[in-house]
Design an enzyme around this catalytic site. Sequence first.
Site, PDB file in Angstrom:
ATOM      1  N   GLU A 158       0.822  -1.197   0.000  1.00  0.00           N
ATOM      2  CA  GLU A 158       0.000   0.000   0.000  1.00  0.00           C
ATOM      3  C   GLU A 158       0.858   1.250   0.000  1.00  0.00           C
ATOM      4  OE1 GLU A 158      -4.147  -1.388   2.150  1.00  0.00           O
ATOM      5  OE2 GLU A 158      -2.589  -0.507   3.403  1.00  0.00           O
ATOM      6  N   CYS A 178       3.500   8.600   0.094  1.00  0.00           N
ATOM      7  CA  CYS A 178       4.088   7.687   1.076  1.00  0.00           C
ATOM      8  C   CYS A 178       4.437   6.389   0.352  1.00  0.00           C
ATOM      9  CB  CYS A 178       3.080   7.433   2.187  1.00  0.00           C
ATOM     10  SG  CYS A 178       3.700   6.380   3.513  1.00  0.00           S
ATOM     11  N   CYS A 236       6.676  -6.161   7.363  1.00  0.00           N
ATOM     12  CA  CYS A 236       7.713  -5.510   8.170  1.00  0.00           C
ATOM     13  C   CYS A 236       8.113  -6.437   9.310  1.00  0.00           C
ATOM     14  CB  CYS A 236       7.195  -4.188   8.732  1.00  0.00           C
ATOM     15  SG  CYS A 236       8.420  -3.251   9.673  1.00  0.00           S
ATOM     16  N   CYS A 275       6.470  -3.389  15.795  1.00  0.00           N
ATOM     17  CA  CYS A 275       6.087  -2.367  16.762  1.00  0.00           C
ATOM     18  C   CYS A 275       4.641  -2.595  17.213  1.00  0.00           C
ATOM     19  CB  CYS A 275       6.237  -0.977  16.150  1.00  0.00           C
ATOM     20  SG  CYS A 275       7.950  -0.571  15.710  1.00  0.00           S
ATOM     21  N   CYS A 322       1.656  -0.577  15.598  1.00  0.00           N
ATOM     22  CA  CYS A 322       1.633  -0.446  14.148  1.00  0.00           C
ATOM     23  C   CYS A 322       0.994  -1.678  13.518  1.00  0.00           C
ATOM     24  CB  CYS A 322       3.060  -0.263  13.623  1.00  0.00           C
ATOM     25  SG  CYS A 322       3.160  -0.014  11.844  1.00  0.00           S
ATOM     26  N   CYS A 336      -0.646   7.175   9.832  1.00  0.00           N
ATOM     27  CA  CYS A 336       0.621   6.595  10.291  1.00  0.00           C
ATOM     28  C   CYS A 336       0.385   5.334  11.106  1.00  0.00           C
ATOM     29  CB  CYS A 336       1.359   7.641  11.124  1.00  0.00           C
ATOM     30  SG  CYS A 336       2.940   7.078  11.781  1.00  0.00           S
TER      31      CYS A 336
END
Length: 341
Positions: free
Chosen positions: A91, A104, A111, A115, A118, A333
């Site tokens: 995305e 972005c 990933c 975190c 996230c 974010c």
Amino acid sequence: MIDLKELTPDEIDRLCAHELGQKPGQGHRVAIQLFRKRVEDLDAMTDLNRPFRELLKGHCAISQLAIERSDAADDGTTKLLYRLGDGNSIEGVLIPGPDRLTLCVSTQVGCASGCGFCLTGASGLIRNLTPGEMVNQFFAAARFAGERPVTNIVLMGTGEPLGNYDAVRKFIQTATDRRGLGFSPKKVTLSTCGLAPMIERLADDTIAVSLAVSLNATTDAIRDRIMPVNKAYPIGRLMEAVRYYGEKTGRSVTIEYVLFKGFNDSDEDAARLGVLLQGVTCMINILMFNPFPGSVYERPDEERAYAFRNLLLKNGHVAVVRNSMGRDILAACGQLRAADK
């Protein structure tokens, strides 16, 4: 066949000179046609003579990336779903502003950072993206945006950019080369969760880019709970790298600090953050957590965010509260995750 979008302008020039027998500089003409004029068909590069175009066609190709779906938020933010050649998806986000349009860009499929606040890393790391796949995100988004030009690039999509260092470095070189995409380094921002040795390598390699560091806590005990990277590179080690980067490059660093209600948003946290950043040339971006389904953290009140900022301002720091855009379509974010299947 060599995909020209996988190469920097200088690499295209070396390819044309060393493998195709052209004079030095001819490859830069190809790069300008591709990256600056965005001509994605070798036959359409009419600034090049026909024999050269035919030679290129025998050795090179130009890949493209499809936008499979787009979702627009009430504030004009648009989330884009790209389909990769191997079937994976990523995305990206187009974020409008009064005088800018920010793209972005993702650097990995998934990933590995994990975190806790996230959504992106919930499924782990699948693979790194290539430089060409990052370039193609720009091309596809620019086509989608139409007449409004993309003015800024932020490497803040899915993935940890410094975990895919070599490919990201090549993308940045292409993005900031005047014969490439032609962006000023001030308009290209790389955001990292805090891979301290790679921040230092970024400084040593003199990569022209703006650096943003996601800090989000002022003690190791708190940062350990939300950012597993802190166990490898705790706050003290990370701040060493940030100071090294600033001293080596002479550039200001953006410190990103996401506020969680009752977790890291106290006056004491603000005071400790001020001490941590003493002597560091930086701007502090304060963001309020963007909740997503299943999250255990809560978004703080705006009053708390501005009180936190004001304490930093009183201590002489530059600090702003950023308004997250695209929250209603999970494009803010920490919310990107291409879970489309």
